[in-house]
Scaffold this motif. Structure first.
Motif, PDB file in Angstrom:
ATOM      1  N   GLY A 153       8.664  -0.741   9.682  1.00  0.00           N
ATOM      2  CA  GLY A 153       7.480  -1.131   8.919  1.00  0.00           C
ATOM      3  C   GLY A 153       6.524  -0.027   8.557  1.00  0.00           C
ATOM      4  O   GLY A 153       5.334  -0.274   8.319  1.00  0.00           O
ATOM      5  N   THR A 154       7.026   1.197   8.478  1.00  0.00           N
ATOM      6  CA  THR A 154       6.209   2.331   8.061  1.00  0.00           C
ATOM      7  C   THR A 154       6.462   2.619   6.583  1.00  0.00           C
ATOM      8  O   THR A 154       7.605   2.569   6.126  1.00  0.00           O
ATOM      9  CB  THR A 154       6.561   3.589   8.876  1.00  0.00           C
ATOM     10  OG1 THR A 154       6.498   3.286  10.256  1.00  0.00           O
ATOM     11  CG2 THR A 154       5.607   4.738   8.558  1.00  0.00           C
ATOM     12  N   LYS A 155       5.418   2.948   5.842  1.00  0.00           N
ATOM     13  CA  LYS A 155       5.567   3.367   4.454  1.00  0.00           C
ATOM     14  C   LYS A 155       5.667   4.885   4.419  1.00  0.00           C
ATOM     15  O   LYS A 155       4.742   5.583   4.842  1.00  0.00           O
ATOM     16  CB  LYS A 155       4.382   2.895   3.612  1.00  0.00           C
ATOM     17  CG  LYS A 155       4.499   3.250   2.126  1.00  0.00           C
ATOM     18  CD  LYS A 155       3.309   2.725   1.347  1.00  0.00           C
ATOM     19  CE  LYS A 155       3.432   3.068  -0.137  1.00  0.00           C
ATOM     20  NZ  LYS A 155       2.258   2.574  -0.913  1.00  0.00           N
ATOM     21  N   VAL A 156       6.781   5.409   3.963  1.00  0.00           N
ATOM     22  CA  VAL A 156       6.986   6.857   3.888  1.00  0.00           C
ATOM     23  C   VAL A 156       6.852   7.290   2.434  1.00  0.00           C
ATOM     24  O   VAL A 156       7.598   6.832   1.569  1.00  0.00           O
ATOM     25  CB  VAL A 156       8.370   7.255   4.429  1.00  0.00           C
ATOM     26  CG1 VAL A 156       8.546   8.772   4.356  1.00  0.00           C
ATOM     27  CG2 VAL A 156       8.537   6.778   5.877  1.00  0.00           C
ATOM     28  N   THR A 157       5.882   8.152   2.169  1.00  0.00           N
ATOM     29  CA  THR A 157       5.608   8.603   0.808  1.00  0.00           C
ATOM     30  C   THR A 157       5.888  10.099   0.687  1.00  0.00           C
ATOM     31  O   THR A 157       6.142  10.782   1.681  1.00  0.00           O
ATOM     32  CB  THR A 157       4.152   8.319   0.415  1.00  0.00           C
ATOM     33  OG1 THR A 157       3.271   9.079   1.263  1.00  0.00           O
ATOM     34  CG2 THR A 157       3.831   6.840   0.565  1.00  0.00           C
ATOM     35  N   GLY A 158       5.802  10.606  -0.543  1.00  0.00           N
ATOM     36  CA  GLY A 158       6.135  12.002  -0.779  1.00  0.00           C
ATOM     37  C   GLY A 158       4.960  12.948  -0.805  1.00  0.00           C
ATOM     38  O   GLY A 158       5.142  14.168  -0.808  1.00  0.00           O
ATOM     39  N   SER A 159       3.736  12.414  -0.834  1.00  0.00           N
ATOM     40  CA  SER A 159       2.574  13.303  -0.905  1.00  0.00           C
ATOM     41  C   SER A 159       1.426  12.749  -0.076  1.00  0.00           C
ATOM     42  O   SER A 159       1.325  11.540   0.157  1.00  0.00           O
ATOM     43  CB  SER A 159       2.119  13.471  -2.360  1.00  0.00           C
ATOM     44  OG  SER A 159       1.770  12.219  -2.920  1.00  0.00           O
ATOM     45  N   ILE A 160       0.564  13.645   0.369  1.00  0.00           N
ATOM     46  CA  ILE A 160      -0.577  13.276   1.201  1.00  0.00           C
ATOM     47  C   ILE A 160      -1.724  12.791   0.321  1.00  0.00           C
ATOM     48  O   ILE A 160      -2.093  13.434  -0.661  1.00  0.00           O
ATOM     49  CB  ILE A 160      -1.032  14.479   2.051  1.00  0.00           C
ATOM     50  CG1 ILE A 160       0.075  14.880   3.029  1.00  0.00           C
ATOM     51  CG2 ILE A 160      -2.315  14.170   2.802  1.00  0.00           C
ATOM     52  CD1 ILE A 160      -0.207  16.157   3.801  1.00  0.00           C
ATOM     53  N   SER A 161      -2.279  11.642   0.689  1.00  0.00           N
ATOM     54  CA  SER A 161      -3.441  11.089  -0.008  1.00  0.00           C
ATOM     55  C   SER A 161      -4.430  10.585   1.032  1.00  0.00           C
ATOM     56  O   SER A 161      -4.198  10.697   2.241  1.00  0.00           O
ATOM     57  CB  SER A 161      -3.010   9.927  -0.918  1.00  0.00           C
ATOM     58  OG  SER A 161      -2.644   8.792  -0.143  1.00  0.00           O
ATOM     59  N   GLY A 162      -5.504  10.004   0.562  1.00  0.00           N
ATOM     60  CA  GLY A 162      -6.509   9.461   1.480  1.00  0.00           C
ATOM     61  C   GLY A 162      -5.979   8.315   2.313  1.00  0.00           C
ATOM     62  O   GLY A 162      -6.565   7.950   3.337  1.00  0.00           O
ATOM     63  N   LYS A 163      -4.863   7.717   1.890  1.00  0.00           N
ATOM     64  CA  LYS A 163      -4.278   6.596   2.630  1.00  0.00           C
ATOM     65  C   LYS A 163      -3.249   7.045   3.668  1.00  0.00           C
ATOM     66  O   LYS A 163      -2.755   6.221   4.438  1.00  0.00           O
ATOM     67  CB  LYS A 163      -3.607   5.632   1.652  1.00  0.00           C
ATOM     68  CG  LYS A 163      -4.575   4.968   0.683  1.00  0.00           C
ATOM     69  CD  LYS A 163      -3.834   4.011  -0.245  1.00  0.00           C
ATOM     70  CE  LYS A 163      -4.792   3.333  -1.216  1.00  0.00           C
ATOM     71  NZ  LYS A 163      -4.087   2.402  -2.124  1.00  0.00           N
ATOM     72  N   THR A 164      -2.945   8.330   3.694  1.00  0.00           N
ATOM     73  CA  THR A 164      -1.920   8.830   4.613  1.00  0.00           C
ATOM     74  C   THR A 164      -2.457   8.867   6.041  1.00  0.00           C
ATOM     75  O   THR A 164      -3.536   9.393   6.304  1.00  0.00           O
ATOM     76  CB  THR A 164      -1.473  10.246   4.210  1.00  0.00           C
ATOM     77  OG1 THR A 164      -1.004  10.230   2.860  1.00  0.00           O
ATOM     78  CG2 THR A 164      -0.352  10.736   5.125  1.00  0.00           C
ATOM     79  N   ASN A 165      -1.688   8.308   6.965  1.00  0.00           N
ATOM     80  CA  ASN A 165      -2.076   8.283   8.375  1.00  0.00           C
ATOM     81  C   ASN A 165      -1.479   9.423   9.182  1.00  0.00           C
ATOM     82  O   ASN A 165      -2.036   9.812  10.210  1.00  0.00           O
ATOM     83  CB  ASN A 165      -1.645   6.964   9.022  1.00  0.00           C
ATOM     84  CG  ASN A 165      -2.239   5.754   8.351  1.00  0.00           C
ATOM     85  OD1 ASN A 165      -1.529   4.999   7.683  1.00  0.00           O
ATOM     86  ND2 ASN A 165      -3.535   5.563   8.491  1.00  0.00           N
ATOM     87  N   ALA A 166      -0.308   9.916   8.748  1.00  0.00           N
ATOM     88  CA  ALA A 166       0.340  10.953   9.552  1.00  0.00           C
ATOM     89  C   ALA A 166       1.224  11.851   8.695  1.00  0.00           C
ATOM     90  O   ALA A 166       1.859  11.389   7.743  1.00  0.00           O
ATOM     91  CB  ALA A 166       1.174  10.321  10.664  1.00  0.00           C
ATOM     92  N   LEU A 167       1.256  13.119   9.078  1.00  0.00           N
ATOM     93  CA  LEU A 167       2.200  14.087   8.527  1.00  0.00           C
ATOM     94  C   LEU A 167       3.151  14.466   9.651  1.00  0.00           C
ATOM     95  O   LEU A 167       2.723  14.811  10.757  1.00  0.00           O
ATOM     96  CB  LEU A 167       1.477  15.331   8.021  1.00  0.00           C
ATOM     97  CG  LEU A 167       2.379  16.502   7.591  1.00  0.00           C
ATOM     98  CD1 LEU A 167       3.198  16.131   6.361  1.00  0.00           C
ATOM     99  CD2 LEU A 167       1.539  17.749   7.314  1.00  0.00           C
TER     100      LEU A 167
END
Length: 285
Positions: free
Chosen positions: A231-245
């Motif tokens: 249930g994690t959303k994995v995206t390609g870029s960091i935004s204000g909604k990103t919780n973790a790198l």
């Protein structure tokens, strides 16, 4: 499979080094009867503390640690207490990782034979697992003996409704010590300047979070799939909604720059983890 006798363990450490172990708690459960073991440890790595050690482990004072035995001093007592029983932890990437590197440093081997990581069953941090499975809050978290008690209680409840035999494993080796072919699909730069927060993974839940994976390791693709499965959303870029790198041996240059800014602006909301530590947490080998 009938309920098995076991020893639950929890270990705390002061800073990023696995050799900064400072407290060990264990609970042995044989035919429903419990006995306990607890000790503070004078860390091989010294008394320096990261933010977690300074804030969360304030109950463990330097004066107590200075007069405490070393890991090597208590090793035989720990081994005797475990007595060949199944070792139960919550997040092998923490507890078993610390055991592995302290054994290596002191030339020791064989503290336990078989283990179960309850995280592999609940897929949540200890605090959330305790609440989900037992329906109550977790008292005195990050006190080793208390968390060993919590882990034992959690495992007893899990055993009551689940065949745990499929989760029994042996020969824990940290992910970064395993030999894997490398990959160079992505241009990366050094992660120097990024403060890894792998200690937080003990209680971190990726469910419902938005994450970015950057840099290379043998686990990158598997981590992505496993995170999406829980249930994690994995995206390609960091935004204000990103919780973790989640970073590998290197990190994409633009992601590194954004991560530094994001951490400065949202230190409680945004965290940086290593792919090795996340792989260990997720049970990826």
């Amino acid at each position: 499979m009938k309920n098995v006798d076991f020893v639950a363990i929890d270990i705390e450490k002061l800073d990023d080094s696995p050799l900064s172990v400072c407290e060990i708690g264990m609970v042995k459960v044989i035919e429903g009867k419990c006995t306990e073991y607890h000790t503070y440890i004078n860390p091989k790595a010294g008394l320096s503390r990261n933010l977690f050690g300074k804030t969360t482990l304030k109950h463990i004072t330097d004066s107590v640690l200075k007069s405490s035995p070393t890991f090597k001093d208590v090793y035989s007592d720990m081994k005797e207490f475990i007595g060949g029983l199944l070792l139960v932890c919550h997040n092998k990437g923490a507890d078993l990782n610390y055991i592995y590197y302290n054994e290596q440093a002191d030339g020791l081997k064989g503290l336990y034979n078989m283990f179960i990581d309850t995280y592999d069953i609940t897929h949540q941090g200890l605090e959330m697992s305790y609440k989900t499975v037992l329906g109550k809050s977790l008292p005195n978290h990050h006190h080793s003996l208390e968390d060993a008690r919590h882990t034992a209680e959690l495992f007893i409840h899990i055993q009551a409704g689940t065949d745990v035999s499929q989760h029994i494993k042996s020969d824990y080796i940290p992910s970064k010590e395993k030999s894997h072919p490398g990959s160079t699909r992505y241009q990366t730069v050094s992660i120097e300047g990024l403060d890894l927060e792998d200690d937080l993974l003990t209680d971190y839940s990726f469910y419902g979070k938005t994450c970015v994976i950057s840099g290379e390791s043998a686990y990158r693709d598997t981590i992505k799939k496993r995170l999406e499965d829980i249930g994690t959303k994995v995206t390609g870029s960091i935004s204000g909604k990103t919780n973790a790198l989640i970073v590998g041996e290197g990190v994409g240059p633009s992601k590194k720059e954004k991560a530094i800014k994001q951490k400065a602006n949202n230190p409680e909301h945004f965290h940086i983890f290593s792919q090795h530590a996340v792989a260990d947490m997720l049970g990826i080998s």
